[in-house]
Design a protein around this motif. Structure first.
Motif, PDB file in Angstrom:
ATOM      1  N   CYS A  47       0.803  -1.231   0.000  1.00 17.57           N
ATOM      2  CA  CYS A  47       0.000   0.000   0.000  1.00 17.57           C
ATOM      3  C   CYS A  47       0.828   1.268   0.000  1.00 17.57           C
ATOM      4  O   CYS A  47       0.271   2.369  -0.087  1.00 17.57           O
ATOM      5  N   THR A  49       2.546   2.554   2.517  1.00 15.39           N
ATOM      6  CA  THR A  49       2.654   3.221   3.804  1.00 15.39           C
ATOM      7  C   THR A  49       4.120   3.422   4.157  1.00 15.39           C
ATOM      8  O   THR A  49       4.893   2.463   4.136  1.00 15.39           O
ATOM      9  N   ASN A  64      -2.711   3.784  13.236  1.00 19.64           N
ATOM     10  CA  ASN A  64      -2.077   2.595  13.804  1.00 19.64           C
ATOM     11  C   ASN A  64      -1.490   1.690  12.727  1.00 19.64           C
ATOM     12  O   ASN A  64      -1.481   0.465  12.844  1.00 19.64           O
ATOM     13  N   LYS A  65      -1.030   2.305  11.634  1.00 21.39           N
ATOM     14  CA  LYS A  65      -0.369   1.544  10.562  1.00 21.39           C
ATOM     15  C   LYS A  65       1.133   1.679  10.730  1.00 21.39           C
ATOM     16  O   LYS A  65       1.666   2.782  10.809  1.00 21.39           O
ATOM     17  N   SER A  68       5.156  -4.261   9.801  1.00 25.03           N
ATOM     18  CA  SER A  68       4.852  -5.523  10.460  1.00 25.03           C
ATOM     19  C   SER A  68       6.089  -6.050  11.178  1.00 25.03           C
ATOM     20  O   SER A  68       7.208  -5.972  10.669  1.00 25.03           O
ATOM     21  N   CYS A  75       3.101  -3.550   5.859  1.00 26.34           N
ATOM     22  CA  CYS A  75       2.608  -2.962   7.100  1.00 26.34           C
ATOM     23  C   CYS A  75       1.681  -3.948   7.808  1.00 26.34           C
ATOM     24  O   CYS A  75       1.240  -4.941   7.217  1.00 26.34           O
ATOM     25  N   ASN A  76       1.387  -3.664   9.054  1.00 27.57           N
ATOM     26  CA  ASN A  76       0.529  -4.553   9.829  1.00 27.57           C
ATOM     27  C   ASN A  76      -0.886  -4.640   9.249  1.00 27.57           C
ATOM     28  O   ASN A  76      -1.520  -5.698   9.287  1.00 27.57           O
ATOM     29  N   TYR A  77      -1.369  -3.552   8.661  1.00 25.60           N
ATOM     30  CA  TYR A  77      -2.715  -3.551   8.080  1.00 25.60           C
ATOM     31  C   TYR A  77      -2.790  -4.500   6.887  1.00 25.60           C
ATOM     32  O   TYR A  77      -3.727  -5.297   6.773  1.00 25.60           O
ATOM     33  N   CYS A  78      -1.822  -4.402   5.979  1.00 26.41           N
ATOM     34  CA  CYS A  78      -1.833  -5.259   4.786  1.00 26.41           C
ATOM     35  C   CYS A  78      -1.622  -6.721   5.157  1.00 26.41           C
ATOM     36  O   CYS A  78      -2.186  -7.611   4.528  1.00 26.41           O
ATOM     37  N   GLU A  80      -2.654  -8.146   7.930  1.00 23.41           N
ATOM     38  CA  GLU A  80      -3.951  -8.603   8.427  1.00 23.41           C
ATOM     39  C   GLU A  80      -4.937  -8.807   7.277  1.00 23.41           C
ATOM     40  O   GLU A  80      -5.727  -9.759   7.274  1.00 23.41           O
ATOM     41  N   HIS A  81      -4.873  -7.916   6.283  1.00 24.89           N
ATOM     42  CA  HIS A  81      -5.770  -8.010   5.128  1.00 24.89           C
ATOM     43  C   HIS A  81      -5.527  -9.310   4.362  1.00 24.89           C
ATOM     44  O   HIS A  81      -6.466  -9.986   3.938  1.00 24.89           O
TER      45      HIS A  81
END
Length: 271
Positions: A47, A49, A64-65, A68, A75-78, A80-81
């Protein structure tokens, strides 16, 4: 016979194929143009970030991105996605495996604490090299670092980047230095079709990994490489068409292959 696991959801397979070949999922496609404007590199491979600079602080505080802790390429968001989309796809990719030579003897000569610190430095150096060359960190295990180079993240020239990463792994461990390496490492690079995606139990322990002949062959090439050598399979060499000369060729009989594997041998010159 295909290496693809049974019962793959066609929709999830299409999701993964689009991501692995084009580097995009619906979420990242919307975010990329905006996040690309924030400083600074390095960034999430999916993404964009930012992981450093003012942009990193902004994303961490307000969304909160952040990078990881399990895979520094995203990143932690991607991450998790991806875990929310259980599945994967078969694609052509390039694999890099770096293997410590004589790790058993090293462990016998050192305290457990010192050996752990040495291997941790190897993990750190290997991860940086893979990320810097647009690869995914596939695994850090035992005395081995493995990375995957896929078209959607590494580009169409993923085979060339994999070779470059292999050479840089030698430099990062001191091969080519007049005083010799701080850790003896051999590297294997191979290009082929493999399954890449998530494995494990939804809602439980999950991981993203690469399965099939390509990672197996790259791992076996690494185990056959001498300290300070990069063994590049003929498949990778042909795909990359590198503007360099190898110091020779070998024909290796590796487990799982009915015919010998032709490899090109690369080394670093001291200096």
């Amino acid at each position: 016979m295909s290496d693809r696991p049974p019962d793959i959801d066609p929709a999830q397979e299409e999701y993964w194929r689009n991501f692995l070949l084009n580097g995009l999922t619906p979420a990242e496609e919307r975010l990329r143009p905006l996040l690309a404007k924030l400083p600074a590199d390095p960034r999430c491979k999916m993404c964009y970030t930012p992981f450093k600079g003012v942009g990193s602080t902004f994303m961490r505080v307000f969304f909160n991105k952040k990078q990881s802790i399990y895979n520094p390429t995203m990143c932690n968001y991607c991450e998790e996605h991806i875990h929310e989309h259980m599945g994967g796809a078969e694609i052509e990719l390039s694999m890099v495996f770096a293997d410590v030579r004589g790790s058993t003897a090293l462990a016998e000569q050192m305290s457990i604490r010192d050996f752990r610190q040495l291997i941790d430095l190897f993990y750190q150096a290997g991860s940086r090299v893979l990320v810097d060359h647009d690869g995914f960190v596939d695994k850090l295990i035992g005395d081995e670092v493995a990375g995957a180079f896929v078209p959607g993240i590494s580009g169409a020239d993923h085979a060339r980047k994999a070779i470059q990463a292999g050479q840089e792994l030698l430099r990062a461990t001191g091969h080519g230095d007049p005083g010799g390496p701080w850790l003896p490492v051999g590297v294997g690079v191979h290009t082929g079709v493999a399954y890449m995606g998530t494995v494990g139990e939804p809602g439980g322990v999950m991981d993203m990994t690469v399965l099939g002949d390509a990672p197996n062959t790259a791992s076996r090439l690494a185990s056959n490489a001498g300290a300070g050598e990069v063994l590049v399979s003929d498949e990778t060499w042909s795909a990359a068409m590198p503007d360099m000369e190898s110091v020779g060729q070998r024909h290796l009989q590796v487990k799982g292959r009915s015919k010998p594997v032709t490899v090109h041998v690369l080394r670093l010159l001291p200096g």
